[in-house]
Design a protein around this motif. Structure first.
Motif, short mmCIF file in Angstrom:
data_model
loop_
_atom_site.label_atom_id
_atom_site.label_comp_id
_atom_site.label_asym_id
_atom_site.label_seq_id
_atom_site.Cartn_x
_atom_site.Cartn_y
_atom_site.Cartn_z
N MET A 296 0.94 -1.36 -0.18
CA MET A 296 0.01 0.06 -0.09
C MET A 296 0.95 1.23 -0.09
O MET A 296 0.54 2.27 -0.74
N CYS A 297 2.08 1.25 0.70
CA CYS A 297 2.98 2.35 0.84
C CYS A 297 3.63 2.54 -0.51
O CYS A 297 3.52 3.69 -1.09
N PRO A 322 6.30 12.25 4.40
CA PRO A 322 6.82 11.70 5.59
C PRO A 322 6.00 10.59 6.06
O PRO A 322 6.91 9.56 6.61
N LEU A 323 4.76 10.66 6.26
CA LEU A 323 3.96 9.50 6.68
C LEU A 323 3.95 8.02 6.03
O LEU A 323 4.37 7.33 6.56
N THR A 324 3.79 8.29 4.77
CA THR A 324 4.16 7.02 4.04
C THR A 324 5.62 6.31 4.13
O THR A 324 5.72 5.14 4.26
N LEU A 381 16.22 -0.53 -0.63
CA LEU A 381 15.05 0.16 -1.21
C LEU A 381 14.94 1.39 -0.38
O LEU A 381 14.51 2.34 -0.86
N VAL A 382 15.23 1.26 1.17
CA VAL A 382 15.11 2.44 1.88
C VAL A 382 16.21 3.60 1.45
O VAL A 382 15.61 4.89 1.49
N TYR A 383 17.07 3.11 1.25
CA TYR A 383 18.35 4.07 0.74
C TYR A 383 17.86 4.73 -0.64
O TYR A 383 17.97 6.04 -0.86
N TYR A 384 17.43 3.85 -1.88
CA TYR A 384 17.14 4.27 -2.81
C TYR A 384 15.82 5.22 -2.99
O TYR A 384 15.45 6.29 -3.50
N SER A 385 14.90 4.85 -2.03
CA SER A 385 13.55 5.56 -1.94
C SER A 385 13.68 6.95 -0.87
O SER A 385 12.92 7.92 -1.27
N CYS A 386 13.93 6.69 0.21
CA CYS A 386 13.79 7.57 1.23
C CYS A 386 15.07 8.52 1.72
O CYS A 386 14.86 9.80 1.86
N SER A 399 2.95 15.02 -2.88
CA SER A 399 2.39 15.48 -1.57
C SER A 399 1.34 14.25 -0.93
O SER A 399 1.04 13.06 -1.54
N GLU A 400 1.30 14.41 0.28
CA GLU A 400 0.39 13.23 0.84
C GLU A 400 -1.16 13.81 0.98
O GLU A 400 -1.74 13.94 2.17
N SER A 401 -1.81 14.22 -0.08
CA SER A 401 -3.12 14.63 -0.28
C SER A 401 -4.03 13.65 -0.15
O SER A 401 -5.34 13.82 0.13
N SER A 402 -3.74 12.14 -0.38
CA SER A 402 -4.55 11.15 -0.53
C SER A 402 -5.16 10.86 0.86
O SER A 402 -4.32 9.87 1.41
#
Length: 557
Positions: A296-297, A322-324, A381-386, A399-402
């Motif tokens: 889901m993330c 941030p939340l995702t 995965l954490v390195y490449y994405s976050c 944005s986290e508008s969803s």
């Protein structure tokens, strides 16, 4: 429904009860058709997890699939998928299991080809053809079960364990489970099935399609003999290692998570092969939670990046989403087995029980190496994405508008954190006593730290030294392509039967047999009947002519 089933399963677990329902559907003379349902703590607990995850996924997909023209059709397909899984879970009967099993296969095909492009069609065909092998194996096991007079396998498992018919049935069931749970050599369909929409991937890879094979083996585990267990242990440990290696070389976000599912399935199968089905079921439940959240993330990230799935284009998402990223990191750490998250309780217990057993060095090493690889691809995965640099287009709107998607994910996050400890307290009344030397006890932690170092350090290394991959291109290509399994199962196995099938169809079915067979006979009869039709259509004329002939004949005589 999910919560009520959960508490009901706890009640049955504490009281040690099993309910067996029989519904008489048809009774003609001495022929009786009965629908049987098995209700015990295991089926109810699994159903409650499936219901909870599917409800969150359907809620999530209302926003994820909001722009889709056929949203209702999509929701109906997902609901059919869940119902098929329910039928499979509560069946103590091979016939009703086949209904649920086939339902999963057919609906998964419809969901994989949902976006209707060439990639989806190819992936759907590979998924369907691979799963058909498992369906055929189940059909054959149904035929062999006729020797016992009933298809309710649950009665025969332990009593007839050493019977030659039961050995054949258990081997066929094992092969069916290997296809559905994508173990070697049937692994290639699992990453290909990522062509489905992300909510479907979340459902399929957490609690429904791929876990059906493991669940079937958990039900059948009492009748497996030592040779079969040994075979399953070898196959599942190889799958665990192969998928862990493949995920470290993959760049597609969804395929990395799919390969991690394959790795965890290998872990479940291998502990099942070591004779501990309760631990396999425990890991199946905890894995369902964090894997659903992880997908889901990933779906939220892909949604915000305009359907880009390549992790090399991501980076620094921690600032914009941030939340995702928090949810993603918690589920990733749970997958790695970080202490006191849900994945730790099942994974650590599995590895320590394996260490307690008297096994060879190969199994011991491959378990720990696979744990290290899991941590490695998770931190990569954490390195490449976050953490890494943001590599997407400069004109972006991250944005986290969803809100609905975030609510759907928030429903799962508490279970990902707390459910492992709750389940371990509930499922194991008497705790496992594990006595190991200090170094063996720390081995899991050592492998986690090594994997973390390899994942973060290796990511930086491959980003800075791109020539490293060019030098070892064949090696990395072989590992990232799951040991060439997609090529073997498409161009190798499926290609030639389909090619020869088309030749047979064109030359025989639509060719010579059409000319000399049914069509020729049909045309011959048509032409003959047309000549008779002239007589029948002009019957008065013919009657008068025949009458004249008859009169002339009479006069001359």
């Amino acid at each position: 429904m999910s919560v009520s089933l959960f508490f009901l399963s706890l009640n049955l677990l504490i009281l040690d009860l099993i309910y067996f329902f029989e519904f008489e559907m048809l009774n003609i003379n001495s022929s009786l058709v009965v629908m049987t349902i098995l209700i015990d703590w295991m089926s109810l607990l699994f159903m409650s997890f499936v219901m909870f995850i599917s409800s969150m996924v359907i809620y999530y997909s209302y926003e994820y699939m909001a722009n889709d023209l056929n949203l209702n059709r999509f929701i109906f397909l997902v609901v059919m998928f869940v119902l098929s899984m329910m039928l499979l879970i509560i069946s103590p009967n091979l016939m009703s299991i086949l209904l649920g099993w086939d339902g999963l296969g057919l609906v998964s095909y419809c969901l994989v080809i949902y976006y209707q492009n060439m990639k989806s069609f190819n992936a759907g065909m590979l998924t369907a053809l691979t799963n058909r092998i498992g369906d055929v194996m189940l059909l054959m096991s149904i035929a062999w079960m006729l020797n016992y007079g009933s298809w309710n396998y649950i009665f025969y498992l332990e009593e007839l364990k050493f019977d030659k018919f039961m050995i054949i049935i258990s081997f066929l069931v094992l092969l069916a489970a290997l296809t559905k749970s994508a173990q070697i050599p049937f692994s290639s369909w699992l990453p290909a099935a990522m062509a489905a929409p992300t909510p479907v991937s979340s459902l399929v890879h957490s609690s429904t399609l791929v876990t059906a094979g493991v669940y079937l083996l958990i039900r059948f585990n009492f009748c497996f003999n030592d040779n079969l267990m040994f075979f399953l242990l070898f196959i599942s440990s190889m799958t665990m290692f192969m998928s862990g290696m493949g995920a470290n070389f993959e760049f597609d976000l969804k395929k990395i998570i799919a390969l991690s599912t394959l790795s965890q399935l290998g872990l479940m199968m291998s502990i099942l092969a070591l004779g501990n089905y309760k631990l396999a079921f425990f890991h199946l439940l905890t894995h369902a939670l964090f894997k659903a959240l992880l997908f889901m993330c990933a779906g939220n990230v892909i949604h915000n990046l305009n359907n880009c799935q390549d992790i090399r284009f991501m980076g620094n998402l921690i600032n914009s989403m941030p939340l995702t990223c928090v949810f993603m990191n918690i589920s990733n750490l749970s997958l790695c087995g970080l202490p006191f998250l849900s994945g730790f309780y099942s994974k650590d217990l599995i590895v320590e029980v394996m260490s307690m057993n008297y096994l060879n060095l190969y199994i011991y090493m491959i378990f720990y190496i696979s744990i290290g690889l899991t941590v490695s691809y998770s931190f990569r995965l954490v390195y490449y994405s976050c953490i890494g640099n943001f590599n997407y287009i400069s004109l972006n709107m991250l944005s986290e508008s969803s809100k609905i998607m975030l609510k759907g994910m928030s429903g799962l996050i508490f279970l990902v954190i707390f459910m492992g400890s709750c389940l371990s307290w509930m499922m194991f009344f008497t705790p496992y006593i594990i006595i190991l030397p200090f170094l063996m006890k720390l081995m899991t932690l050592i492998m986690i730290i090594l994997g973390m170092w390899l994942g973060l350090g290796g990511s930086k290394f491959t980003l800075n030294y791109k020539n490293f991959f060019l030098l070892n291109y064949n090696y990395s290509f072989f590992l990232s392509n799951m040991w060439n399994m997609p090529f073997i199962s498409t161009l190798g196995i499926n290609y030639y039967p389909i090619y020869f099938g088309s030749l047979y169809y064109n030359n025989l079915d639509q060719g010579w047999s059409e000319y000399y067979g049914a069509q020729k006979i049909y045309l011959f009869l048509c032409n003959n009947s047309k000549s008779m039709q002239i007589i029948f259509n002009n019957n008065i004329k013919f009657f008068f002519i025949l009458m004249v002939f008859w009169l002339v004949f009479i006069m001359f005589i």
